[in-house]
Design an enzyme around this catalytic site. Structure first.
Site, PDB file in Angstrom:
ATOM      1  N   GLY A  62     110.204 -43.071 -60.236  1.00 51.85           N
ATOM      2  CA  GLY A  62     110.595 -43.792 -59.157  1.00 51.85           C
ATOM      3  C   GLY A  62     109.874 -43.365 -58.044  1.00 51.85           C
ATOM      4  O   GLY A  62     108.575 -44.143 -57.655  1.00 51.85           O
ATOM      5  N   SER A 158     105.899 -40.661 -65.041  1.00 46.48           N
ATOM      6  CA  SER A 158     105.667 -41.291 -63.659  1.00 46.48           C
ATOM      7  C   SER A 158     106.222 -40.304 -62.719  1.00 46.48           C
ATOM      8  O   SER A 158     105.334 -39.010 -62.822  1.00 46.48           O
ATOM      9  CB  SER A 158     106.508 -42.477 -63.521  1.00 46.48           C
ATOM     10  OG  SER A 158     106.173 -43.220 -62.417  1.00 46.48           O
ATOM     11  N   TYR A 159     106.960 -40.611 -61.953  1.00 41.56           N
ATOM     12  CA  TYR A 159     107.673 -39.602 -60.690  1.00 41.56           C
ATOM     13  C   TYR A 159     108.321 -38.536 -61.357  1.00 41.56           C
ATOM     14  O   TYR A 159     108.581 -37.427 -60.822  1.00 41.56           O
ATOM     15  CB  TYR A 159     108.433 -40.359 -59.732  1.00 41.56           C
ATOM     16  CG  TYR A 159     108.456 -39.206 -58.359  1.00 41.56           C
ATOM     17  CD1 TYR A 159     107.453 -39.214 -57.672  1.00 41.56           C
ATOM     18  CD2 TYR A 159     109.715 -38.623 -58.207  1.00 41.56           C
ATOM     19  CE1 TYR A 159     107.375 -38.383 -56.834  1.00 41.56           C
ATOM     20  CE2 TYR A 159     109.731 -37.717 -57.344  1.00 41.56           C
ATOM     21  CZ  TYR A 159     108.433 -37.475 -56.315  1.00 41.56           C
ATOM     22  OH  TYR A 159     108.408 -36.577 -55.306  1.00 41.56           O
ATOM     23  N   ASP A 361      96.917 -47.940 -68.162  1.00 39.18           N
ATOM     24  CA  ASP A 361      97.864 -47.748 -66.817  1.00 39.18           C
ATOM     25  C   ASP A 361      96.752 -47.589 -65.448  1.00 39.18           C
ATOM     26  O   ASP A 361      96.022 -46.668 -65.655  1.00 39.18           O
ATOM     27  CB  ASP A 361      98.975 -46.582 -66.868  1.00 39.18           C
ATOM     28  CG  ASP A 361      99.661 -46.311 -65.665  1.00 39.18           C
ATOM     29  OD1 ASP A 361      99.952 -47.366 -65.080  1.00 39.18           O
ATOM     30  OD2 ASP A 361     100.255 -45.104 -65.428  1.00 39.18           O
ATOM     31  N   HIS A 413     101.617 -47.718 -68.645  1.00 38.24           N
ATOM     32  CA  HIS A 413     102.492 -46.744 -67.858  1.00 38.24           C
ATOM     33  C   HIS A 413     103.605 -46.082 -68.829  1.00 38.24           C
ATOM     34  O   HIS A 413     103.764 -45.081 -68.732  1.00 38.24           O
ATOM     35  CB  HIS A 413     102.913 -47.299 -66.621  1.00 38.24           C
ATOM     36  CG  HIS A 413     103.448 -46.504 -65.518  1.00 38.24           C
ATOM     37  ND1 HIS A 413     102.713 -45.388 -65.081  1.00 38.24           N
ATOM     38  CD2 HIS A 413     104.762 -46.194 -65.213  1.00 38.24           C
ATOM     39  CE1 HIS A 413     103.536 -44.803 -64.276  1.00 38.24           C
ATOM     40  NE2 HIS A 413     104.948 -45.323 -64.322  1.00 38.24           N
TER      41      HIS A 413
END
Length: 444
Positions: A62, A158-159, A361, A413
């Site tokens: 996020g 991701s984050y 991605d 992603h």
């Protein structure tokens, strides 16, 4: 009152769930009594005949996105959600075939995790998230004592490129004998702001989705900024890039966007609107969606589903369950610019570290990851080679001393969403600590 033991957390059956040969548990663990912060987890165990299997904690990013929404419901979890949230379908390539998979919604305010201190959702950052997650683990092992000393891994995307190494570092330094951390794995993750920017902009230009001028402008405006707190000049440059990119799915360049129209901006089919609604650093948040996200939103807002999950028990969540919290996302505080020092520390500690990347991605692209990992300057033990799944190239891999890098061909992603079979192969090789399989000798 915290239930005594894990039995109270057992899920009898989720609405619309097919019959399965494994157990599931879900519930809350209070991580800060004073503030009233409580984190929600979902455990999908491996079947009896695969036990004792390792325990793997999965974290989505996020910042502000739910691991239950993404990891569990559209990626590696046991089920996928049917359209309109009508029920669940078994995921043939679920990761709990080979491991006990624990999904955690963090920080508090994400998914079903909550806080009784409303200011918390405006003050989240990397440090508190890591410490709360560590507190969660320590208490979770008390509730599930049979998992103490079990081989344990932390994984995410991701984050969670921040969350995973940060939490791994806390666990490693805690020397808590109960938590037998063996390694971690990060997919399409943020690793080092400078190198990630360089690689992301290069990928955009290389794939023909921004102009020469904008490519130059992005490099001038952003390269020395923080990924999470970009300058106004960098913001302006990325706005121009977004306009040039048009209505494509940046999380998966070559797949269609969802065209279900909906009144809310976050599900609008206009991508620039969609990205604006996801906060100031547009390419980090949310997720791939031709519509899978909508199905989860419908499903997890069903009261019968919440009851079955022991979630929102009191009905105190007087807001709609959402895949991501925009509030947490736009008010994120501390975010170190580089994870490389943590990588160095944990490589030296001998942990198994794998980094993987779906190569379509454009949000945290393979190019970014290659630059960031390259900056570690590790010696190579096996140079870049194609790995195979069923005699087809599944991607490429390079083995360094202390770290393995794997690309997944044609995945966006969320690798397990786009290439579920290859993702499970990757996960199995990671757990075995074996390099990805090259071409078999007897193949024609």
């Amino acid at each position: 009152v915290e239930p005594s033991g894990h039995a109270a957390d057992r899920i009898a059956r989720l609405p619309g769930q097919p019959a399965v040969d494994f157990d599931m548990y879900s519930g809350y663990i209070t991580v800060d009594e004073g503030a009233g912060r409580s984190l929600f987890y979902l455990l999908q165990e491996a079947p009896e005949d695969a036990q004792p299997a390792p325990l793997v904690l999965w974290l989505n990013g996020g910042p502000g996105c739910s691991s239950v929404a993404y990891g569990a419901s559209e990626e590696l979890g046991a089920f996928r959600v049917k359209p309109r949230g009508a029920g669940l379908v078994l995921n043939e390539y679920r990761w709990n075939k080979v491991a006990n998979v624990l999904f955690l919604d963090s920080p508090a305010g994400v998914g079903f995790s909550y806080t009784n201190t409303s200011s918390d959702i405006y003050t989240s950052g990397d440090n508190r998230t890591a410490h709360d997650s560590y507190a969660f683990l320590a208490k979770w092992f008390e509730r599930f004592p049979h998992y103490k000393y079990r081989d344990f891994y932390i994984a995410g995307e991701s984050y969670a490129g921040h969350y995973v190494p940060e939490l791994s570092q806390l666990v490693h330094r805690s020397k808590n004998p109960v938590i037998n951390l063996k390694g971690f794995m990060v997919g399409n993750g943020l690793i080092d702001d400078y190198h990630d920017y360089v690689g992301t902009f290069e990928f955009w230009w290389n794939h023909g989705i921004v102009s020469d001028d904008t490519y130059r402008r992005l490099k001038e405006a952003c390269l020395h900024d923080s990924f999470i707190h970009p300058s106004p000049a960098c913001d302006a440059a990325t706005d121009v890039a977004t306009a040039e990119q048009g209505n494509i799915d940046m999380y998966s360049l070559y797949t269609p966007v969802c065209n279900i129209t909906s009144s809310s901006s976050s599900s609008s089919s206009s991508l620039s609107q969609q990205r604006r609604s996801r906060g100031r650093y547009p390419w980090l948040t949310g997720s791939y969606d031709p519509c899978t996200e909508r199905y989860s939103t419908a499903y997890y807002n069903r009261r019968d589903v919440q009851m079955a999950l022991h979630a929102n028990v009191t009905g105190a969540m007087n807001y709609t369950w959402a895949t991501c919290s925009d509030t947490i996302n736009t008010h994120w505080h501390d975010a170190p610019r580089s994870m490389l020092p943590i990588y160095r520390e944990l490589i030296a500690a001998g942990l198994r570290i794998w980094v993987f990347s779906g190569d379509t991605d454009a949000v945290v692209p393979l190019t970014a990851t290659r630059y960031s990992i390259g900056a570690l300057g590790l010696p190579t033990t096996t140079s870049w080679y194609p790995w195979y799944d069923d005699q087809e190239v599944g991607g490429w891999s390079q083995v360094y001393k202390g770290l393995t890098l794997v690309s997944v061909r044609g995945a966006g992603h969320e690798v397990p969403l786009h290439r579920p079979r290859q993702a499970l192969v990757l996960f199995q090789y990671f757990l075995q600590g074996k390099p990805m399989p090259g071409q078999t000798k007897n193949a024609t």
